[in-house]
Design a protein around this motif. Structure first.
Motif, PDB file in Angstrom:
ATOM      1  N   GLU A 104       6.284  -7.676   5.441  1.00 59.05           N
ATOM      2  CA  GLU A 104       5.387  -6.853   4.633  1.00 59.05           C
ATOM      3  C   GLU A 104       4.781  -5.743   5.483  1.00 59.05           C
ATOM      4  O   GLU A 104       4.388  -5.982   6.629  1.00 59.05           O
ATOM      5  CB  GLU A 104       4.281  -7.736   4.063  1.00 59.05           C
ATOM      6  CG  GLU A 104       3.536  -7.095   2.935  1.00 59.05           C
ATOM      7  CD  GLU A 104       2.536  -8.072   2.332  1.00 59.05           C
ATOM      8  OE1 GLU A 104       2.838  -8.633   1.268  1.00 59.05           O
ATOM      9  OE2 GLU A 104       1.479  -8.280   2.941  1.00 59.05           O
ATOM     10  N   ILE A 105       4.754  -4.538   4.939  1.00 62.46           N
ATOM     11  CA  ILE A 105       4.052  -3.435   5.594  1.00 62.46           C
ATOM     12  C   ILE A 105       3.170  -2.743   4.554  1.00 62.46           C
ATOM     13  O   ILE A 105       3.324  -2.972   3.355  1.00 62.46           O
ATOM     14  CB  ILE A 105       5.021  -2.395   6.213  1.00 62.46           C
ATOM     15  CG1 ILE A 105       5.911  -1.780   5.117  1.00 62.46           C
ATOM     16  CG2 ILE A 105       5.868  -2.982   7.324  1.00 62.46           C
ATOM     17  CD1 ILE A 105       6.523  -0.469   5.520  1.00 62.46           C
ATOM     18  N   GLU A 106       2.258  -1.904   5.065  1.00 56.82           N
ATOM     19  CA  GLU A 106       1.434  -1.145   4.129  1.00 56.82           C
ATOM     20  C   GLU A 106       1.969   0.277   4.056  1.00 56.82           C
ATOM     21  O   GLU A 106       2.257   0.896   5.076  1.00 56.82           O
ATOM     22  CB  GLU A 106      -0.020  -1.137   4.592  1.00 56.82           C
ATOM     23  CG  GLU A 106      -0.947  -0.643   3.515  1.00 56.82           C
ATOM     24  CD  GLU A 106      -2.398  -0.949   3.836  1.00 56.82           C
ATOM     25  OE1 GLU A 106      -2.883  -2.039   3.470  1.00 56.82           O
ATOM     26  OE2 GLU A 106      -3.020  -0.108   4.496  1.00 56.82           O
ATOM     27  N   VAL A 107       2.146   0.789   2.836  1.00 56.07           N
ATOM     28  CA  VAL A 107       2.674   2.141   2.637  1.00 56.07           C
ATOM     29  C   VAL A 107       1.656   2.947   1.835  1.00 56.07           C
ATOM     30  O   VAL A 107       1.049   2.431   0.885  1.00 56.07           O
ATOM     31  CB  VAL A 107       4.024   2.089   1.880  1.00 56.07           C
ATOM     32  CG1 VAL A 107       4.470   3.481   1.447  1.00 56.07           C
ATOM     33  CG2 VAL A 107       5.111   1.459   2.750  1.00 56.07           C
ATOM     34  N   GLU A 108       1.454   4.212   2.247  1.00 57.56           N
ATOM     35  CA  GLU A 108       0.568   5.075   1.486  1.00 57.56           C
ATOM     36  C   GLU A 108       1.421   5.905   0.533  1.00 57.56           C
ATOM     37  O   GLU A 108       2.217   6.755   0.968  1.00 57.56           O
ATOM     38  CB  GLU A 108      -0.196   5.982   2.457  1.00 57.56           C
ATOM     39  CG  GLU A 108      -1.427   6.569   1.840  1.00 57.56           C
ATOM     40  CD  GLU A 108      -2.241   7.347   2.861  1.00 57.56           C
ATOM     41  OE1 GLU A 108      -2.104   7.114   4.083  1.00 57.56           O
ATOM     42  OE2 GLU A 108      -2.997   8.225   2.414  1.00 57.56           O
ATOM     43  N   THR A 109       1.308   5.653  -0.732  1.00 59.76           N
ATOM     44  CA  THR A 109       2.026   6.469  -1.721  1.00 59.76           C
ATOM     45  C   THR A 109       1.144   7.684  -2.048  1.00 59.76           C
ATOM     46  O   THR A 109      -0.004   7.740  -1.622  1.00 59.76           O
ATOM     47  CB  THR A 109       2.296   5.665  -3.022  1.00 59.76           C
ATOM     48  OG1 THR A 109       1.079   5.597  -3.768  1.00 59.76           O
ATOM     49  CG2 THR A 109       2.824   4.274  -2.729  1.00 59.76           C
ATOM     50  N   PRO A 110       1.645   8.663  -2.810  1.00 59.89           N
ATOM     51  CA  PRO A 110       0.777   9.798  -3.193  1.00 59.89           C
ATOM     52  C   PRO A 110      -0.441   9.351  -4.015  1.00 59.89           C
ATOM     53  O   PRO A 110      -1.404  10.089  -4.163  1.00 59.89           O
ATOM     54  CB  PRO A 110       1.707  10.678  -4.039  1.00 59.89           C
ATOM     55  CG  PRO A 110       3.072  10.345  -3.536  1.00 59.89           C
ATOM     56  CD  PRO A 110       3.039   8.875  -3.212  1.00 59.89           C
ATOM     57  N   ILE A 111      -0.423   8.107  -4.527  1.00 63.64           N
ATOM     58  CA  ILE A 111      -1.485   7.638  -5.414  1.00 63.64           C
ATOM     59  C   ILE A 111      -2.474   6.723  -4.694  1.00 63.64           C
ATOM     60  O   ILE A 111      -3.677   6.838  -4.846  1.00 63.64           O
ATOM     61  CB  ILE A 111      -0.873   6.859  -6.620  1.00 63.64           C
ATOM     62  CG1 ILE A 111       0.280   7.642  -7.254  1.00 63.64           C
ATOM     63  CG2 ILE A 111      -1.937   6.483  -7.643  1.00 63.64           C
ATOM     64  CD1 ILE A 111      -0.101   8.974  -7.852  1.00 63.64           C
ATOM     65  N   THR A 112      -1.914   5.788  -3.893  1.00 65.59           N
ATOM     66  CA  THR A 112      -2.762   4.779  -3.251  1.00 65.59           C
ATOM     67  C   THR A 112      -1.971   4.104  -2.131  1.00 65.59           C
ATOM     68  O   THR A 112      -0.850   4.514  -1.824  1.00 65.59           O
ATOM     69  CB  THR A 112      -3.217   3.723  -4.297  1.00 65.59           C
ATOM     70  OG1 THR A 112      -4.085   2.788  -3.649  1.00 65.59           O
ATOM     71  CG2 THR A 112      -2.041   2.975  -4.902  1.00 65.59           C
ATOM     72  N   THR A 113      -2.572   3.102  -1.503  1.00 65.98           N
ATOM     73  CA  THR A 113      -1.783   2.314  -0.543  1.00 65.98           C
ATOM     74  C   THR A 113      -1.351   1.025  -1.232  1.00 65.98           C
ATOM     75  O   THR A 113      -2.014   0.533  -2.148  1.00 65.98           O
ATOM     76  CB  THR A 113      -2.602   1.952   0.714  1.00 65.98           C
ATOM     77  OG1 THR A 113      -3.750   1.248   0.308  1.00 65.98           O
ATOM     78  CG2 THR A 113      -2.948   3.188   1.507  1.00 65.98           C
TER      79      THR A 113
END
Ligand code: PRP
Ligand code: URA
Length: 209
Positions: free
Chosen positions: A52-61
């Motif tokens: 699992e990783i954390e990704v920042e999308t254009p909307i949120t993480t």
């Protein structure tokens, strides 16, 4: 005992039927082999580890999953295995590619080695050995021996068509190697060709006959 997985997916079966047809020419044969190889590797890699990783999308993480664990290596057995490389690389572009050159002596049916070059860190990779045809199993078994002699132990064998004789040989000599095939055919003929098979895979890929 190694596991044998036969892909009964309709797309794979449809494409394989076209390849078996003796009227299918070199260009189509090569293109379809590449397509089937891509479909097969999608399934062969189904159990790869992810983390699992954390990704920042254009909307949120958000929490997402990415591949972790061992990196992949692919090892086509020359010549015919080359026909499967593009399809696999399309799906796993970071995979390193090794080559093992073997041909089957037409009289003895025993494999003769003429080339071997593997990625330096092969022992740390999950290796997929590629060859469209598993007939007596002599070539695949010899290739796996070479790979193991170089300290590699995470090996899967990917074939388009296998004969029961080849499956039995790999299971006996390499019980740790799982085998993935698009079709398990009936038997070998007196020349060591798979029946019904598709003829000589190398010749059909490269148009040498
Ligand atoms: C074919 C095929 C496998 C081998 C299978 O190669 O691509 O490598 O035969 O037969 P086996 O299981 O009985 O060993 P071939 O020796 O024709 O060489 P090529 O790929 O250069 O045409
Ligand atoms: N090699 C091929 O290319 N075809 C067979 O049927 C058997 C070995």
């Amino acid at each position: 005992m190694s596991k044998v997985v036969v892909f009964d997916h309709p797309l794979i079966q449809h494409k394989l039927s076209i390849m078996r047809d003796k009227k299918t020419g070199t260009k189509a044969f090569r293109e379809i082999l590449s397509e089937i190889s891509m479909l097969m590797v999608y399934e062969v890699t189904r159990d790869l580890e992810t983390e699992e990783i954390e990704v920042e999308t254009p909307i949120t993480t958000c929490k997402c999953r990415v591949l972790s664990g061992k990196k992949l290596g692919i090892i086509p057995i020359l010549r015919a295995g080359l026909g499967m490389v593009d399809g696999v690389i399309n799906l796993v572009p970071a995979a390193r590619v090794g080559h093992i050159g073997l041909y089957r002596d037409p009289k003895t049916l025993e494999p003769v080695e003429y080339y071997c070059k593997l990625p330096e860190d092969s022992d740390k990779r999950e290796l997929l050995v590629l060859d469209p045809m598993l007939a007596t199993g002599g070539s695949a078994s010899a290739a796996i021996n070479f790979i193991k002699q170089r300290g590699c132990h995470h090996i899967r064998l990917v074939n388009l068509i296998a004969a029961p004789e080849g499956i039995a040989r790999i299971q006996k000599e390499h019980p740790d190697v799982d085998i993935y095939v698009a079709a398990l055919d009936d038997h070998l003929n007196e020349h060591g060709y798979i029946v019904p098979g598709l003829g000589d895979a190398g010749d059909r890929i490269f148009g040498t006959k």
